[in-house]
Enzyme design. Sequence first.
Site, PDB file in Angstrom:
ATOM      1  N   ARG A   1       0.817  -1.215   0.000  1.00 44.77           N
ATOM      2  CA  ARG A   1       0.000   0.000   0.000  1.00 44.77           C
ATOM      3  C   ARG A   1       0.853   1.269   0.000  1.00 44.77           C
ATOM      4  O   ARG A   1       0.416   2.324   0.436  1.00 44.77           O
ATOM      5  CB  ARG A   1      -0.969   0.027   1.186  1.00 44.77           C
ATOM      6  CG  ARG A   1      -1.985  -1.085   1.152  1.00 44.77           C
ATOM      7  CD  ARG A   1      -3.084  -0.662   0.253  1.00 44.77           C
ATOM      8  NE  ARG A   1      -4.273  -1.469   0.353  1.00 44.77           N
ATOM      9  CZ  ARG A   1      -4.919  -1.891  -0.714  1.00 44.77           C
ATOM     10  NH1 ARG A   1      -4.473  -1.629  -1.910  1.00 44.77           N
ATOM     11  NH2 ARG A   1      -6.020  -2.568  -0.587  1.00 44.77           N
TER      12      ARG A   1
ATOM     13  N   GLU B   1      -1.361 -13.415 -15.458  1.00 39.63           N
ATOM     14  CA  GLU B   1      -2.395 -14.100 -14.715  1.00 39.63           C
ATOM     15  C   GLU B   1      -2.439 -13.501 -13.315  1.00 39.63           C
ATOM     16  O   GLU B   1      -1.396 -13.134 -12.766  1.00 39.63           O
ATOM     17  CB  GLU B   1      -2.126 -15.606 -14.594  1.00 39.63           C
ATOM     18  CG  GLU B   1      -2.641 -16.417 -15.763  1.00 39.63           C
ATOM     19  CD  GLU B   1      -1.690 -16.386 -16.953  1.00 39.63           C
ATOM     20  OE1 GLU B   1      -2.182 -16.489 -18.079  1.00 39.63           O
ATOM     21  OE2 GLU B   1      -0.480 -16.240 -16.747  1.00 39.63           O
TER      22      GLU B   1
ATOM     23  N   GLY C   1       2.675   1.910  -3.014  1.00 44.74           N
ATOM     24  CA  GLY C   1       2.898   2.179  -4.431  1.00 44.74           C
ATOM     25  C   GLY C   1       4.111   1.482  -5.026  1.00 44.74           C
ATOM     26  O   GLY C   1       4.498   1.795  -6.157  1.00 44.74           O
ATOM     27  N   LEU C   2       4.703   0.539  -4.317  1.00 45.33           N
ATOM     28  CA  LEU C   2       5.910  -0.121  -4.831  1.00 45.33           C
ATOM     29  C   LEU C   2       5.598  -1.031  -6.019  1.00 45.33           C
ATOM     30  O   LEU C   2       6.368  -1.079  -6.980  1.00 45.33           O
ATOM     31  CB  LEU C   2       6.612  -0.906  -3.720  1.00 45.33           C
ATOM     32  CG  LEU C   2       7.010  -0.095  -2.485  1.00 45.33           C
ATOM     33  CD1 LEU C   2       7.738  -0.973  -1.477  1.00 45.33           C
ATOM     34  CD2 LEU C   2       7.831   1.117  -2.857  1.00 45.33           C
TER      35      LEU C   2
ATOM     36  N   TYR D   1      -3.709  -3.426 -12.281  1.00 45.01           N
ATOM     37  CA  TYR D   1      -3.485  -3.837 -13.669  1.00 45.01           C
ATOM     38  C   TYR D   1      -4.440  -3.112 -14.607  1.00 45.01           C
ATOM     39  O   TYR D   1      -4.044  -2.664 -15.691  1.00 45.01           O
ATOM     40  CB  TYR D   1      -3.619  -5.352 -13.819  1.00 45.01           C
ATOM     41  CG  TYR D   1      -2.592  -6.141 -13.032  1.00 45.01           C
ATOM     42  CD1 TYR D   1      -1.269  -5.697 -12.906  1.00 45.01           C
ATOM     43  CD2 TYR D   1      -2.926  -7.323 -12.405  1.00 45.01           C
ATOM     44  CE1 TYR D   1      -0.334  -6.418 -12.178  1.00 45.01           C
ATOM     45  CE2 TYR D   1      -1.990  -8.055 -11.681  1.00 45.01           C
ATOM     46  CZ  TYR D   1      -0.702  -7.592 -11.572  1.00 45.01           C
ATOM     47  OH  TYR D   1       0.221  -8.319 -10.863  1.00 45.01           O
TER      48      TYR D   1
END
Length: 156
Positions: free
Chosen positions: A83, A108, A85-86, A120
């Site tokens: 949480r 996947e 942003g990595l 994604y």
Amino acid sequence: MEIRRLTFEHAARCAELEELLFPGENPWTRDIFVVEFAQPNHLYLGVFDDDELLAYGGIAQLGPREDPEFEIHTIGVDPAQQRRGLGRLLMDQLMRLADGLDGEVFLEVRTDNEAAIAMYRSFGFEVIGERKGYYQPSGADAYTMKRPAGSDRRGV
């Protein structure tokens, strides 16, 4: 923090993170990471704070250079660092590679991993299929997602 290419010396830490991230599945071992890092058409990056590996991600280039496609092999973030942003930082770098060669990208993801699916989608991926029982031994299902080549992603 900085992003660096992963080398064999980072394989043990990646395997350690896999154990934390994917309990009850078949987490990749150190030896699997070593083999992955050695492939000439694979790129593995890590996010480091000083020398501590906090997150890792890998992509493979498939097909000919003049008409490539890519596959995300793995993205993992230390649970204590999630949480922040990595994962997004890594995806941004991996997508720059694919965009630079104008290739579509596949991956996947567990159907119940809403945070990853949302990330994604923000990069232009869409669900194109579902793979029943993809993750073993749990039998969890996976979505197959696709991101069109850069030239096909107008407006994304």
